[in-house]
Design a protein around this motif. Structure first.
Motif, PDB file in Angstrom:
ATOM      1  N   PHE A   1       0.846  -1.202   0.000  1.00 33.90           N
ATOM      2  CA  PHE A   1       0.000   0.000   0.000  1.00 33.90           C
ATOM      3  C   PHE A   1       0.880   1.250   0.000  1.00 33.90           C
ATOM      4  CE2 PHE A   1      -3.660  -2.323   2.362  1.00 33.90           C
ATOM      5  CZ  PHE A   1      -4.111  -2.826   1.166  1.00 33.90           C
ATOM      6  N   HIS A   2       1.893   1.225   0.844  1.00 34.37           N
ATOM      7  CA  HIS A   2       2.807   2.368   0.958  1.00 34.37           C
ATOM      8  C   HIS A   2       3.483   2.657  -0.384  1.00 34.37           C
ATOM      9  CE1 HIS A   2       5.751   5.063   2.771  1.00 34.37           C
ATOM     10  NE2 HIS A   2       6.719   4.365   2.222  1.00 34.37           N
ATOM     11  N   GLY A   3       3.947   1.607  -1.059  1.00 33.84           N
ATOM     12  CA  GLY A   3       4.584   1.784  -2.356  1.00 33.84           C
ATOM     13  C   GLY A   3       3.629   2.335  -3.394  1.00 33.84           C
ATOM     14  N   GLY A   4       2.377   1.848  -3.378  1.00 36.79           N
ATOM     15  CA  GLY A   4       1.376   2.344  -4.324  1.00 36.79           C
ATOM     16  C   GLY A   4       1.053   3.809  -4.102  1.00 36.79           C
ATOM     17  N   ILE A   5       0.964   4.202  -2.837  1.00 34.62           N
ATOM     18  CA  ILE A   5       0.695   5.603  -2.506  1.00 34.62           C
ATOM     19  C   ILE A   5       1.833   6.499  -2.990  1.00 34.62           C
ATOM     20  CG2 ILE A   5       0.399   7.239  -0.607  1.00 34.62           C
ATOM     21  CD1 ILE A   5      -0.853   4.823   0.970  1.00 34.62           C
ATOM     22  N   LEU A   6       3.056   6.067  -2.739  1.00 30.35           N
ATOM     23  CA  LEU A   6       4.217   6.843  -3.193  1.00 30.35           C
ATOM     24  C   LEU A   6       4.265   6.936  -4.712  1.00 30.35           C
ATOM     25  CD1 LEU A   6       7.027   5.597  -0.769  1.00 30.35           C
ATOM     26  CD2 LEU A   6       6.239   7.957  -1.028  1.00 30.35           C
ATOM     27  N   LEU A   7       3.898   5.854  -5.377  1.00 28.11           N
ATOM     28  CA  LEU A   7       3.873   5.868  -6.843  1.00 28.11           C
ATOM     29  C   LEU A   7       2.901   6.923  -7.352  1.00 28.11           C
ATOM     30  CD1 LEU A   7       4.720   4.611  -9.562  1.00 28.11           C
ATOM     31  CD2 LEU A   7       2.845   2.957  -9.275  1.00 28.11           C
ATOM     32  N   LEU A   8       1.716   6.981  -6.765  1.00 28.12           N
ATOM     33  CA  LEU A   8       0.732   7.993  -7.150  1.00 28.12           C
ATOM     34  C   LEU A   8       1.250   9.401  -6.871  1.00 28.12           C
ATOM     35  CD1 LEU A   8      -2.604   6.352  -5.901  1.00 28.12           C
ATOM     36  CD2 LEU A   8      -1.847   6.651  -8.268  1.00 28.12           C
ATOM     37  N   HIS A   9       1.913   9.568  -5.737  1.00 30.70           N
ATOM     38  CA  HIS A   9       2.449  10.881  -5.402  1.00 30.70           C
ATOM     39  C   HIS A   9       3.566  11.289  -6.367  1.00 30.70           C
ATOM     40  CE1 HIS A   9       0.915  10.648  -0.998  1.00 30.70           C
ATOM     41  NE2 HIS A   9       0.030  11.209  -1.798  1.00 30.70           N
ATOM     42  N   GLY A  10       4.347  10.309  -6.815  1.00 31.72           N
ATOM     43  CA  GLY A  10       5.387  10.606  -7.784  1.00 31.72           C
ATOM     44  C   GLY A  10       4.789  11.043  -9.115  1.00 31.72           C
ATOM     45  N   ILE A  11       3.739  10.352  -9.552  1.00 25.69           N
ATOM     46  CA  ILE A  11       3.066  10.698 -10.811  1.00 25.69           C
ATOM     47  C   ILE A  11       2.457  12.087 -10.734  1.00 25.69           C
ATOM     48  CG2 ILE A  11       1.147  10.099 -12.337  1.00 25.69           C
ATOM     49  CD1 ILE A  11       1.656   7.151 -11.614  1.00 25.69           C
ATOM     50  N   ILE A  12       1.772  12.367  -9.625  1.00 27.72           N
ATOM     51  CA  ILE A  12       1.130  13.669  -9.455  1.00 27.72           C
ATOM     52  C   ILE A  12       2.170  14.789  -9.453  1.00 27.72           C
ATOM     53  CG2 ILE A  12      -0.140  15.124  -7.820  1.00 27.72           C
ATOM     54  CD1 ILE A  12      -1.685  12.602  -6.987  1.00 27.72           C
ATOM     55  N   ASN A  13       3.285  14.562  -8.769  1.00 22.78           N
ATOM     56  CA  ASN A  13       4.312  15.598  -8.685  1.00 22.78           C
ATOM     57  C   ASN A  13       5.122  15.735  -9.961  1.00 22.78           C
ATOM     58  OD1 ASN A  13       4.849  17.019  -5.874  1.00 22.78           O
ATOM     59  ND2 ASN A  13       4.029  14.984  -5.443  1.00 22.78           N
ATOM     60  N   SER A  14       4.896  14.845 -10.923  1.00 21.01           N
ATOM     61  CA  SER A  14       5.531  14.969 -12.229  1.00 21.01           C
ATOM     62  C   SER A  14       4.691  15.815 -13.185  1.00 21.01           C
ATOM     63  CB  SER A  14       5.751  13.577 -12.842  1.00 21.01           C
ATOM     64  OG  SER A  14       6.588  12.783 -12.013  1.00 21.01           O
ATOM     65  N   LEU A  15       3.486  16.182 -12.750  1.00 18.74           N
ATOM     66  CA  LEU A  15       2.591  16.991 -13.578  1.00 18.74           C
ATOM     67  C   LEU A  15       3.055  18.446 -13.606  1.00 18.74           C
ATOM     68  CD1 LEU A  15      -0.836  15.582 -12.287  1.00 18.74           C
ATOM     69  CD2 LEU A  15       0.340  14.979 -14.409  1.00 18.74           C
ATOM     70  N   PRO A  16       2.592  19.222 -14.584  1.00 16.02           N
ATOM     71  CA  PRO A  16       2.934  20.651 -14.630  1.00 16.02           C
ATOM     72  C   PRO A  16       2.533  21.354 -13.343  1.00 16.02           C
ATOM     73  CG  PRO A  16       1.953  19.959 -16.699  1.00 16.02           C
ATOM     74  CD  PRO A  16       1.809  18.797 -15.759  1.00 16.02           C
ATOM     75  N   ILE A  17       3.240  22.385 -13.002  1.00 14.72           N
ATOM     76  CA  ILE A  17       3.020  23.075 -11.742  1.00 14.72           C
ATOM     77  C   ILE A  17       1.620  23.658 -11.645  1.00 14.72           C
ATOM     78  CG2 ILE A  17       3.933  25.257 -12.594  1.00 14.72           C
ATOM     79  CD1 ILE A  17       4.234  23.800  -9.034  1.00 14.72           C
ATOM     80  N   SER A  18       1.008  24.003 -12.775  1.00 12.15           N
ATOM     81  CA  SER A  18      -0.349  24.559 -12.741  1.00 12.15           C
ATOM     82  C   SER A  18      -1.347  23.521 -12.206  1.00 12.15           C
ATOM     83  CB  SER A  18      -0.770  25.015 -14.143  1.00 12.15           C
ATOM     84  OG  SER A  18      -0.688  23.941 -15.070  1.00 12.15           O
ATOM     85  N   LEU A  19      -1.192  22.266 -12.640  1.00  9.75           N
ATOM     86  CA  LEU A  19      -2.076  21.205 -12.147  1.00  9.75           C
ATOM     87  C   LEU A  19      -1.775  20.892 -10.687  1.00  9.75           C
ATOM     88  CD1 LEU A  19      -2.119  18.739 -15.200  1.00  9.75           C
ATOM     89  CD2 LEU A  19      -3.896  20.345 -14.474  1.00  9.75           C
ATOM     90  N   LEU A  20      -0.512  20.909 -10.316  1.00 14.74           N
ATOM     91  CA  LEU A  20      -0.132  20.656  -8.933  1.00 14.74           C
ATOM     92  C   LEU A  20      -0.682  21.749  -8.024  1.00 14.74           C
ATOM     93  CD1 LEU A  20       1.484  18.594  -7.305  1.00 14.74           C
ATOM     94  CD2 LEU A  20       3.487  20.061  -7.562  1.00 14.74           C
TER      95      LEU A  20
END
Length: 444
Positions: A98-117
């Motif tokens: 679960f922890h790894g999956g959560i981090l994976l999602l956070h990595g994907i989200i933080n790879s988005l353009p700053i406007s979306l973040l």
């Protein structure tokens, strides 16, 4: 509040939450003078290196996302019948997945353009405020048994399994909850290079974040504590939530009124989403810190970590933060004591990082410091000293035992973790750091 309800009493939680919260963020906010992802803050060389080393806290991200993984485990347990009803209890390997999956999602989200973040950050703020108001109204309203005002404001849980019966001691330990929750207010500083009018909006973001957290957080605790009548049962591993206190409060409040705890599980989902947003912001903060340090040449492979993609996102620093946070959590598979010892530095380390630049500001740099457009004026030095002394006080409190008798499992490893990091940083500096590091690189 999501993880447990230790020997701390409702009285200590409620009375200490709002106090002494503003001096540190006030001065931190007022001393941001120009747009910069804060790297090695404070004077260059050893002092700045110490501040920076304590500030780069992957342990915070590890702690936040691991707590979310544990909460998901409890939600699944309650949704499948609870501990006493044959519910599914996830193993430590499932929790780490679960922890790894959560981090994976956070990595994907933080790879988005700053406007979306930025949009997600605004959504997170709205979700947190509305969610807290929902919980602080719904839980005490649904609960069939409510604590009296006398219990909430005067009761000390002196009969606990941690061997602590001193009311003053319990009162002081009540500080730890608020101090942990109020960390991370410096996130606005790490995003200043991506913020308009950062010399003014950065400090405003810090101050407003703390101010809102104090008011809303205290209201949340007030509402929840009125639904608490049996602290000992909430802490028992034999309850439906397996000892996860706040989940048991939510679950039992609905179960006793409606015969099932579905509403309580829904409330836990509100908390889970809020923690998810918190972890998202923590990865953002970590990646910007790693970017700033590598830009200053203060990290191994600095030329890699400070690279940005077409959207101006430090993509390599983002995934470095995700990877290290996951690796840190792997220690929980071998020993939960070792894991807790490692992440114990999260809170005290951040406050030390906050206090060091302030200390040097009011001492060594007092006559040479050039304040930004948003500052405290003549009161800055006074507030600065209050902040430094307060950090010194809570650092001592964070190092005190929280359970007796003291064994290898109950020992508070915070001073060990902080001392180890201090020795490591100073040793590295003496051996080789002082020969090549010349201080932060200006980009203005």
């Amino acid at each position: 509040m999501a993880g447990s309800w230790p020997q701390l009493s409702p009285c200590s939680l409620l009375s200490l939450w709002p106090r002494f919260a503003l001096p540190i963020p006030l001065l931190a906010g007022f001393t941001i003078g120009a747009p910069s992802s804060l790297g090695l803050a404070g004077p260059p060389l050893l002092p700045g290196s110490l501040a920076g080393s304590f500030h780069l806290q992957w342990a915070v991200t590890t702690s936040v996302d691991f707590s979310l993984a544990q909460l998901i485990q409890v939600i699944i347990l309650l949704s499948t019948g609870g501990k006493n009803g044959g519910g599914y209890e996830a193993s430590k390997y499932v929790v780490i997945a679960f922890h790894g999956g959560i981090l994976l999602l956070h990595g994907i989200i933080n790879s988005l353009p700053i406007s979306l973040l930025s949009f997600l950050g605004q959504m997170a703020a709205i979700w947190n405020v509305l969610g807290v108001f929902v919980l602080m109204i719904v839980i005490p309203s649904v609960a069939t048994e409510r604590a009296s005002a006398k219990f909430v404001f005067t009761h000390f849980n002196t009969e606990n399994e941690d061997g602590i019966s001193s009311r003053p001691y319990i009162f002081l330990l009540g500080l730890l909850m608020s101090q942990y929750t109020l960390t991370g207010f410096d996130a606005s500083a790490h995003m200043t290079e991506e913020t308009k009018d950062a010399d003014k909006n950065g400090p405003k973001g810090i101050i407003s974040a703390v101010g809102i957290s104090i008011v809303v957080g205290w209201g949340y605790i007030l509402g929840i504590t009125f639904a608490v009548t049996d602290i000992h049962y909430l802490l028992s591993e034999d309850n439906e939530a397996g000892g996860y206190a706040i989940a048991e409060v939510f679950y039992q409040a609905f179960k006793k009124r409606y015969g099932h705890g579905t509403g309580g599980i829904a409330c836990l989902l509100i908390v889970a989403i809020a923690i998810f947003f918190c972890g998202m912001s923590s990865v953002t903060s970590n990646s910007r810190m790693a970017y700033a340090f590598s830009r200053d040449g203060a990290m191994p492979l600095s030329s890699l970590w400070h690279k940005v993609n077409k959207q101006e996102v430090p993509i390599y620093a983002v995934w470095l933060s995700v990877f290290i946070s996951f690796c840190m959590a792997l220690t929980s598979l071998g020993s939960i004591v070792a894991f807790e010892a490692m992440v114990s530095i999260a809170t005290i380390g951040l406050y030390i990082a906050y206090a060091l630049p302030i200390f040097f500001r009011v001492t060594l740099a007092r006559k040479h410091f050039v304040p930004g457009p948003f500052n405290l004026g003549r009161y800055g030095v006074i507030v600065g000293w209050v902040a430094v002394l307060w950090v010194l006080t809570i650092s001592i409190l964070f190092s005190l035992p929280v359970s007796y008798p003291i064994t290898i499992k109950t020992l508070n490893y915070t001073p060990v973790a902080v001392g180890s990091l201090l020795i490591l940083v100073v040793s590295y500096w003496i051996i080789c750091g002082r020969s090549w590091f010349k201080g932060p690189i200006t980009n203005i």
